[in-house]
Structure formats: structure tokens, C-alpha cells
Enzyme design. Structure first.
Site, PDB file in Angstrom:
ATOM      1  N   GLY A  39       0.787  -1.239   0.000  1.00 15.37           N
ATOM      2  CA  GLY A  39       0.000   0.000   0.000  1.00 15.37           C
ATOM      3  C   GLY A  39       0.814   1.280   0.000  1.00 15.37           C
ATOM      4  O   GLY A  39       2.006   1.288  -0.346  1.00 15.37           O
ATOM      5  N   ILE A 159       2.568  15.645   6.497  1.00 16.15           N
ATOM      6  CA  ILE A 159       3.336  15.441   5.256  1.00 16.15           C
ATOM      7  C   ILE A 159       4.184  16.685   4.956  1.00 16.15           C
ATOM      8  O   ILE A 159       5.373  16.576   4.648  1.00 16.15           O
ATOM      9  CB  ILE A 159       2.379  15.112   4.085  1.00 16.15           C
ATOM     10  CG1 ILE A 159       1.716  13.750   4.347  1.00 16.15           C
ATOM     11  CG2 ILE A 159       3.114  15.130   2.742  1.00 16.15           C
ATOM     12  CD1 ILE A 159       0.776  13.261   3.259  1.00 16.15           C
ATOM     13  N   LEU A 288      -3.253   6.389   9.952  1.00 17.89           N
ATOM     14  CA  LEU A 288      -1.930   5.941  10.396  1.00 17.89           C
ATOM     15  C   LEU A 288      -1.808   4.455  10.084  1.00 17.89           C
ATOM     16  O   LEU A 288      -2.745   3.691  10.335  1.00 17.89           O
ATOM     17  CB  LEU A 288      -1.790   6.122  11.910  1.00 17.89           C
ATOM     18  CG  LEU A 288      -1.854   7.553  12.441  1.00 17.89           C
ATOM     19  CD1 LEU A 288      -2.065   7.546  13.948  1.00 17.89           C
ATOM     20  CD2 LEU A 288      -0.577   8.292  12.089  1.00 17.89           C
ATOM     21  N   HIS A 413      21.192   3.278  31.872  1.00 16.17           N
ATOM     22  CA  HIS A 413      21.965   4.507  31.752  1.00 16.17           C
ATOM     23  C   HIS A 413      23.185   4.251  30.884  1.00 16.17           C
ATOM     24  O   HIS A 413      23.839   3.232  31.056  1.00 16.17           O
ATOM     25  CB  HIS A 413      22.427   4.987  33.129  1.00 16.17           C
ATOM     26  CG  HIS A 413      23.265   6.230  33.050  1.00 16.17           C
ATOM     27  ND1 HIS A 413      22.720   7.470  32.785  1.00 16.17           N
ATOM     28  CD2 HIS A 413      24.614   6.402  33.132  1.00 16.17           C
ATOM     29  CE1 HIS A 413      23.699   8.361  32.735  1.00 16.17           C
ATOM     30  NE2 HIS A 413      24.855   7.741  32.941  1.00 16.17           N
TER      31      HIS A 413
HETATM   32  P1  NAI Z   1      -2.867  17.268   7.452  1.00 16.89           P
HETATM   33  O1  NAI Z   1      -4.328  17.273   7.638  1.00 16.89           O
HETATM   34  O2  NAI Z   1      -1.978  16.752   8.512  1.00 16.89           O
HETATM   35  O3  NAI Z   1      -2.370  18.773   7.140  1.00 16.89           O
HETATM   36  C1  NAI Z   1      -2.865  19.551   6.075  1.00 16.89           C
HETATM   37  C2  NAI Z   1      -2.571  21.019   6.361  1.00 16.89           C
HETATM   38  O4  NAI Z   1      -2.885  21.790   5.191  1.00 16.89           O
HETATM   39  C3  NAI Z   1      -3.400  21.596   7.508  1.00 16.89           C
HETATM   40  O5  NAI Z   1      -2.546  22.141   8.483  1.00 16.89           O
HETATM   41  C4  NAI Z   1      -4.266  22.652   6.809  1.00 16.89           C
HETATM   42  O6  NAI Z   1      -4.534  23.779   7.628  1.00 16.89           O
HETATM   43  C5  NAI Z   1      -3.404  23.041   5.594  1.00 16.89           C
HETATM   44  N1  NAI Z   1      -4.172  23.648   4.492  1.00 16.89           N
HETATM   45  C6  NAI Z   1      -5.340  23.216   3.953  1.00 16.89           C
HETATM   46  N2  NAI Z   1      -5.745  24.058   2.978  1.00 16.89           N
HETATM   47  C7  NAI Z   1      -4.819  25.041   2.885  1.00 16.89           C
HETATM   48  C8  NAI Z   1      -4.676  26.199   2.047  1.00 16.89           C
HETATM   49  N3  NAI Z   1      -5.567  26.534   1.111  1.00 16.89           N
HETATM   50  N4  NAI Z   1      -3.585  26.985   2.232  1.00 16.89           N
HETATM   51  C9  NAI Z   1      -2.660  26.681   3.162  1.00 16.89           C
HETATM   52  N5  NAI Z   1      -2.756  25.602   3.968  1.00 16.89           N
HETATM   53  C10 NAI Z   1      -3.815  24.782   3.841  1.00 16.89           C
HETATM   54  O7  NAI Z   1      -2.627  16.510   6.067  1.00 16.89           O
HETATM   55  P2  NAI Z   1      -1.308  15.873   5.403  1.00 16.89           P
HETATM   56  O8  NAI Z   1      -0.077  16.469   5.988  1.00 16.89           O
HETATM   57  O9  NAI Z   1      -1.543  15.981   3.948  1.00 16.89           O
HETATM   58  O10 NAI Z   1      -1.379  14.365   5.873  1.00 16.89           O
HETATM   59  C11 NAI Z   1      -2.486  13.532   5.481  1.00 16.89           C
HETATM   60  C12 NAI Z   1      -2.682  12.375   6.423  1.00 16.89           C
HETATM   61  O11 NAI Z   1      -1.626  11.457   6.315  1.00 16.89           O
HETATM   62  C13 NAI Z   1      -2.771  12.795   7.882  1.00 16.89           C
HETATM   63  O12 NAI Z   1      -3.910  12.180   8.456  1.00 16.89           O
HETATM   64  C14 NAI Z   1      -1.525  12.258   8.498  1.00 16.89           C
HETATM   65  O13 NAI Z   1      -1.725  11.843   9.831  1.00 16.89           O
HETATM   66  C15 NAI Z   1      -1.157  11.075   7.587  1.00 16.89           C
HETATM   67  N6  NAI Z   1       0.288  10.907   7.588  1.00 16.89           N
HETATM   68  C16 NAI Z   1       0.908  10.447   8.715  1.00 16.89           C
HETATM   69  C17 NAI Z   1       2.280  10.341   8.767  1.00 16.89           C
HETATM   70  C18 NAI Z   1       2.936   9.912  10.042  1.00 16.89           C
HETATM   71  O14 NAI Z   1       2.237   9.416  10.900  1.00 16.89           O
HETATM   72  N7  NAI Z   1       4.232  10.085  10.212  1.00 16.89           N
HETATM   73  C19 NAI Z   1       3.122  10.684   7.615  1.00 16.89           C
HETATM   74  C20 NAI Z   1       2.376  11.192   6.511  1.00 16.89           C
HETATM   75  C21 NAI Z   1       1.016  11.277   6.500  1.00 16.89           C
END
Ligand code: NAI
Length: 424
Positions: A39, A159, A288, A413
């Protein structure tokens, strides 16, 4: 027509782990996958990005990425090639609630139970210029063979922040444009601010409180404090969230779903149709990989009548910036909103021997506990190996332990996890 105990649609971390677990417990499983096993996580998500985090140069990352992905993918293929599992490399289509058709061969399968684990894909902003050739999603960014000189990232979510950290390290000029006042809305406010400030010090430009309105070729146009601002970039990453992968044939099965929120499920991840379950990103609960895996295990347990105590209310999460950010349980703000009384205990990496020796002194730990008994409620960590440190606290929280019990546990430690017993 072939009959099977369990049909799983999608072989991402949710689907393939559920298949292996179900087969181990004696079920006959049929898995449909029309792209690659593993995936998003394995092929274009967690694993490739972690390869980038752990590569010194962009060229090294580009070279290593396919090797790491291929090694893991062939491991998953081996796991899925056991006698109780049939892997069908085709798109699955619901004919009715219990019947699935393989879209190319037309072969029909009936399953006593069905798990939908079709994942999610990038949600692109519906703005003018979103289809410019400079605009990519995270999958597109990972396909670049040349390091962009200027990268503009729209969205300072998970991301956006991970790629900002990675591409700045490789030497790109990185600008992040975020609609909200602070990055990572789901993370403790103190920690999100510290991370942003640190990345700013390294040279990343952040425009906060700035909503992107349109894109014109290589120009990103947005509004900040009532002023029109623009940023020029060679590559524009759209990181504004992900949407569940739902498909029109879901209507044939009859369960409730929504293009935006995904498939509606109950506490056991069962849809509104009995015997059909939806796990992982497609149910829109917690996007996640490890959440998807645990949901899959829980569903198989439900099918088999096995009781488990998986705590979906305590889902640890990590953001693999440098340094890492990780958390489990509610933030201070959420506890306040919920009216939960709590105490907050902190410690800092700069006082930890191992952190000093590693030259990783930037970081802090915040533990929230119930005031009376000291029962642990949440942990928020910023610093090297934050994910591993949060993992330890997740075990304590899951078992209902107190801060005193954590402190009374002997810690090796010198280790970074000593930051936990060093809290004030
Ligand atoms: P996200 O929902 O975390 O962040 C998207 C951001 O884009 C928000 O802060 C929002 O305010 C901003 N945004 C939206 N429209 C906008 C605009 N017109 N102008 C400026 N800013 C704007 O989404 P993201 O980062 O795309 O991640 C998607 C999903 O993938 C999430 O649920 C995340 O938890 C998951 N993910 C998890 C990872 C991890 O656990 N390490 C790694 C990558 C993704």
C-alpha cells in the site's frame, strides 16, 4: 464462483496484516490488490520517506528508495504466498453485499466476511492552477530524480513538515505556506512551535495564517493578514490532507459511506452491513499505518470470536522530522477543553547524558498525569528518537500505570528514555 471465509480488498498495512493474522488462525483468505502489496505506507509513504530521512544526500535517497521498497515488498509477497491466502492482482468490485468480482478476469468470489482496506489518496485543493505541471502530491515528490532548487509546500501538516525537514537537509530552498497560525494542529502547541522555530533557524521560510488562493505556473498566490503574497518555486507540493479511497461500486454492497468522510463504521469497524468491515484510512478514523494494522487484527478477532483489549483511544503517532515529534493521548489544550484535571511534568534533552553525547540536545518531554493518583494520561515528545520514547509511555498508559510506576522502573543509563524519569 469461489467461496472463501474472508475477502480483503487492499493489501496495505491494514489489509495484508489482517490477511496474515486471519490465515494464521485458520481462515481461508482472498486478498485483492491492483497496485503493489504494501500500500501507500510501504510503496509511497512511510518507508520511502524514512529512507529519505536516513540518507545524507538527495542522490543517495533516490538510489536507495527503490531498493528498500523492493526488499520489503518481496517480504510481504512471501507472507501472502502461504497456502491459506489467495492473492488476486486485480481490482475488486462489489456485485452485492457478499459478492466480489475481479474486474479484469470477471471471476466471482463470495466471502462470509469482507474487509475493505482501500486506503486514501492526496486531497488536492480545488483552486485555479492546481493542475500546473509544477504541482505534485507526496507520491510525485518521491518520484523526482533531481533536487528542486526551490520547493514550496502548501500545508504544514504531517506530510508538509516531514518533507520540509527532508528537502531543507538536502539543500533545497524550502517555503511552507499554512492556513492555520501554527503547524501540526494535532500536536501539543509548545512542541509544534519549537519544531517550527528550529526549522526556521535552519533556513525554512514559513508563512503562517496564509491561505493559498491559486497557483499560476510556478507562482503560489496566497493571502496573509489581508495582503496578497506570492512565492516562486520549481516544485510545489500540495500537502493539504488525504481523502478516503471510496468507489461507486460500494453502493452495490449497501453500506453507508461518504466521499469526504469515508466508510461509516462502528466501534468494531463494522459497516452498516453486517459482515462487511472497513479498516484504515478508508474509514477516515486515524490515517496511520499502525492504526490500520490494529483495526485489522481487531476485526479478525471479532470474526473469530476472540476478545481483545486493543486501546484505540490511545493511538501513538510520530512525525519524522529531524528531530522527531511524537505523542500519545490528549494534548494539554484538549484536556483543558474536556475539563479533565491534570498535572504537567517536563524535562529537557539538554540535561540528559546520552543526548549530550549524541549532540542531540534540542528536545523536551511533557507528561500529563491525573493530579491525585498520578495516572499517566498523555506524553508529548520533541527530540531525537521521540517515537521510541513515546512508545515506552504508550505501554504504561495502555496498562493504566502511574508516573510513580514509570519512575520506579529501572532505566538503562545512559539512554534517551531517561528523559522520562527526569521529569520535574
Ligand atoms: P494534514 O491534515 O496533517 O495537514 C494539512 C494542512 O494543510 C493543515 O494544516 C491545513 O490547515 C493546511 N491547508 C489546507 N488548505 C490550505 C490552504 N488553502 N492553504 C494553506 N494551507 C492549507 O494533512 P497531510 O499532511 O496531507 O497528511 C495527510 C494524512 O496522512 C494525515 O492524516 C496524516 O496523519 C497522515 N500521515 C501520517 C504520517 C505519520 O504518521 N508520520 C506521515 C504522513 C502522513
Amino acid at each position: 464462483m469461489s467461496n472463501t471465509d474472508l475477502i480483503i480488498i487492499g493489501a496495505g498495512p491494514g489489509g495484508y496484516k489482517a490477511a496474515v493474522y486471519a490465515a494464521k488462525h485458520g481462515l481461508k483468505v482472498t486478498v485483492f490488490e491492483d497496485v503493489h502489496v504494501g500500500g501507500t505506507c510501504l510503496n509511497v509513504g512511510c518507508i520511502p520517506t524514512k529512507t529519505y530521512v536516513h540518507s545524507k544526500t538527495f542522490e543517495e535517497a533516490v538510489e536507495r528508495q527503490p531498493q528498500v521498497v523492493e526488499a520489503l515488498r518481496s517480504g510481504v509477497e512471501t507472507l501472502l504466498s502461504q497456502p491459506n491466502i489467495t492473492l488476486i492482482r486485480e481490482r475488486a468490485k462489489f456485485i452485492d453485499a457478499g459478492t466480489i468480482e475481479a474486474s479484469s478476469s470477471g471471476e466471482v468470489w463470495r466471502g462470509a466476511n469482507i474487509i475493505v482496506a482501500t486506503g486514501s489518496s492526496a486531497k488536492m485543493l480545488p483552486i485555479a492552477g492546481a493542475d500546473s505541471p509544477q504541482v505534485v502530491d507526496s507520491t510525485g515528490l518521491l518520484q523526482l530524480k533531481e533536487l528542486p532548487r526551490r520547493l514550496c509546500i502548501i500545508g504544514a501538516g504531517v506530510i508538509g513538515m516531514e518533507f520540509a525537514s527532508i528537502f531543507q537537509k538536502f539543500g533545497a530552498e524550502v517555503t511552507v505556506v499554512e492556513y492555520l497560525k501554527e503547524c501540526l494542529p494535532m500536536v501539543d502547541g509548545d512542541i509544534a512551535k519549537r519544531l517550527r522555530k528550529l526549522l526556521e533557524k535552519r533556513g525554512i521560510t514559513f508563512y503562517m495564517g496564509a491561505g493559498v488562493k491559486s497557483i499560476d505556473g510556478s507562482t503560489v498566490l496566497f493571502e496573509q493578514k489581508g495582503k496578497e503574497v506570492s512565492v516562486e518555486a520549481d516544485v510545489i507540493l500540495m500537502a493539504t490532507g488525504r481523502k478516503p479511497n471510496v468507489s461507486p461500486d460500494f453502493a452495490n454492497a449497501g453500506f453507508d459511506y461518504d466521499e469526504r468522510k469515508g466508510i461509516a463504521v462502528d466501534g468494531n469497524f463494522e459497516t452498516t452491513v453486517k459482515g462487511i468491515y472497513a479498516i484504515g484510512d478508508v474509514n477516515g478514523r486515524q490515517m496511520l499505518a499502525h492504526a490500520a494494522e490494529m483495526q485489522g487484527i481487531h476485526v479478525v478477532n471479532c470474526i473469530l470470536g476472540i476478545e481483545d483489549k486493543i486501546r484505540f483511544d490511545f493511538m501513538p503517532a510520530a512525525i519524522f522530522t529531524e528531530p522527531e515529534t511524537a505523542c500519545v493521548g490528549p494534548t494539554e489544550d484538549q484536556l483543558k477543553e474536556q475539563g479533565v484535571p491534570f498535572e504537567c511534568h517536563k524535562s529537557f534533552y539538554r540535561a540528559n547524558g546520552k543526548a549530550l553525547a549524541m549532540n542531540e540536545t534540542e528536545g523536551m518531554v511533557k507528561l500529563c498525569c491525573e493530579p491525585e493518583e498520578g495516572k499517566l494520561l498523555s506524553a508529548h515528545v520533541f527530540g531525537a528518537h521521540a517515537a521510541d520514547i513515546v512508545q515506552e509511555v504508550t505501554a504504561y498508559i495502555t496498562l493504566g500505570a502511574t508516573l510513580r510506576q514509570l519512575r520506579e522502573t529501572v532505566h538503562i543509563h545512559p539512554t534517551l528514555s531517561e528523559v522520562l524519569i527526569e521529569v520535574n
